[in-house]
Design a protein around this motif. Structure first.
Motif, PDB file in Angstrom:
ATOM      1  N   VAL A   9       0.860  -1.179   0.000  1.00 56.78           N
ATOM      2  CA  VAL A   9       0.000   0.000   0.000  1.00 56.78           C
ATOM      3  C   VAL A   9       0.896   1.229   0.000  1.00 56.78           C
ATOM      4  CG1 VAL A   9      -1.729   1.315   1.297  1.00 56.78           C
ATOM      5  CG2 VAL A   9      -1.884  -1.177   1.192  1.00 56.78           C
ATOM      6  N   ARG A  10       0.619   2.157  -0.894  1.00 55.07           N
ATOM      7  CA  ARG A  10       1.435   3.367  -1.006  1.00 55.07           C
ATOM      8  C   ARG A  10       0.561   4.564  -1.358  1.00 55.07           C
ATOM      9  NH1 ARG A  10       1.643   4.813  -6.259  1.00 55.07           N
ATOM     10  NH2 ARG A  10       1.581   3.199  -7.883  1.00 55.07           N
ATOM     11  N   PHE A  70      -4.647   6.612  -1.514  1.00 56.53           N
ATOM     12  CA  PHE A  70      -3.743   5.467  -1.429  1.00 56.53           C
ATOM     13  C   PHE A  70      -4.153   4.389  -2.423  1.00 56.53           C
ATOM     14  CE2 PHE A  70      -3.509   7.647   2.581  1.00 56.53           C
ATOM     15  CZ  PHE A  70      -2.169   7.583   2.918  1.00 56.53           C
ATOM     16  N   ALA A  72      -3.244   0.116  -3.522  1.00 50.99           N
ATOM     17  CA  ALA A  72      -2.579  -1.161  -3.247  1.00 50.99           C
ATOM     18  C   ALA A  72      -2.060  -1.675  -4.574  1.00 50.99           C
ATOM     19  CB  ALA A  72      -3.557  -2.153  -2.630  1.00 50.99           C
ATOM     20  N   VAL A 107      -7.154  -6.254   0.892  1.00 54.13           N
ATOM     21  CA  VAL A 107      -6.781  -5.064   0.118  1.00 54.13           C
ATOM     22  C   VAL A 107      -7.679  -3.880   0.468  1.00 54.13           C
ATOM     23  CG1 VAL A 107      -6.548  -4.085  -2.199  1.00 54.13           C
ATOM     24  CG2 VAL A 107      -5.864  -6.459  -1.770  1.00 54.13           C
ATOM     25  N   GLN A 110      -7.038  -2.410   3.962  1.00 51.54           N
ATOM     26  CA  GLN A 110      -5.770  -1.697   4.118  1.00 51.54           C
ATOM     27  C   GLN A 110      -5.805  -0.315   3.463  1.00 51.54           C
ATOM     28  OE1 GLN A 110      -3.712  -2.776   6.201  1.00 51.54           O
ATOM     29  NE2 GLN A 110      -4.528  -4.850   6.432  1.00 51.54           N
ATOM     30  N   VAL A 111      -6.366  -0.202   2.259  1.00 52.38           N
ATOM     31  CA  VAL A 111      -6.394   1.116   1.617  1.00 52.38           C
ATOM     32  C   VAL A 111      -7.378   2.041   2.324  1.00 52.38           C
ATOM     33  CG1 VAL A 111      -5.559   0.375  -0.639  1.00 52.38           C
ATOM     34  CG2 VAL A 111      -8.018   0.307  -0.180  1.00 52.38           C
TER      35      VAL A 111
END
Length: 298
Positions: A9-10, A70, A72, A107, A110-111
């Motif tokens: 994740v970025r 963000f 993934a 996914v 997390q985002v």
């Protein structure tokens, strides 16, 4: 950002916009196909002109709220996204999707968790949610109350259109007025979003001693976003957006809560059909009224 077994994740960058648009188009089309109701139009993918507008809105959000966006990513590319923004003390989820077939890997969680950090210190939150069970569960666990939504659909009965007075074309010069209406109705101005929207949509404004409001008009008629300080003004503005439709064009007025029955009354008078779909998820606030939120900026 943390790494997970087979993806990372970025923060989202402007360079990701095209890939993210494709992801959301695929994900929303997949959801529409899986949940299609008999009697409603067949699901379709996002049209090219709407993709272009999506790019513009997404670039705007990434530019102004980089801390709220963000993605993934795994070896195949981007597999999930959550884009959010802050306006005054309200956090808003603009878009949220996971590549079809990849649900269940964490996914989405997390985002979304990453995007929620952008709302630290905010008093309120808003999400236009589908009926996707995992997503609704995540919103509820994040402290959001779920308010069922409706939408109107159909061709507008031309004979029902009233004469609307004292509604004028708007421009960027009306942004201060619109921000004032926003704060009265939803407790947060759209701010920089109006700078983009006035360049993308036809704007109509009512500025009367008895009430003020505005509406951005979809190219085929109907409202993209509408806000007013009272129901009479909102009703006039909604009729003005419906009058912009052609006699054979199907128009949709979406994201209606029970608090906005004035809009249901307009739709019924215009001989449009009423349906239910999704939720307006709110944290620490009541459904705004008179108000019809947009998809991206709410």
């Amino acid at each position: 950002m943390p790494d997970y077994p087979d993806y990372m994740v970025r923060p989202m960058a402007e360079a990701d916009v095209i890939a993210v648009e494709r992801l959301t188009s695929d994900a929303f089309y997949d959801y529409d196909v899986r949940t299609h109701r008999t009697g409603l139009p067949e699901p379709s993918r996002r049209a090219p002109d709407r993709s272009v507008n999506w790019h513009l809105r997404a670039k705007h959000i990434v530019q102004h709220d980089p801390g709220g966006c963000f993605v993934a990513e795994d070896e195949s590319g981007i597999i999930g996204v959550a884009m959010s923004l802050r306006r005054d003390l309200t956090w808003i989820l603009a878009t949220y999707a996971v590549r079809p077939g990849l649900q269940g890997r964490g996914v989405g969680k997390q985002v979304l968790d990453a995007a929620l950090t952008h709302g630290r210190g905010c008093l309120r939150g808003m999400i236009a949610a589908s009926e996707d069970t995992p997503a609704v569960r995540r919103y509820r666990l994040a402290g959001f109350s779920m308010h069922p939504m409706m939408f109107l659909m159909g061709t507008v009965a031309r004979a029902a259109l009233p004469v609307v007075e004292r509604v004028r074309p708007g421009s960027a010069g009306d942004i201060d007025l619109m921000n004032s209406v926003d704060r009265q109705v939803r407790d947060a101005a759209h701010g920089v979003d109006h700078e983009l929207l006035t360049s993308m949509y036809r704007l109509v404004v009512a500025d009367r001693s008895t009430g003020s409001g505005y509406a951005y008009v979809e190219p085929g008629g109907g409202p993209y976003l509408l806000a007013a300080t009272n129901r009479r003004t909102a009703t006039d503005l909604l009729w003005e957006t419906l009058a912009a439709s052609s006699p054979e064009r199907t128009v949709t007025v979406g994201r209606l809560t029970a608090a906005n029955e004035w809009a249901v009354d307009v739709g019924m008078a215009a001989r449009m059909a009423l349906h239910t779909e999704g939720f307006l998820a709110l944290r620490h606030q009541k459904p705004p009224t008179p108000y019809l939120p947009s998809g991206h900026f709410l």
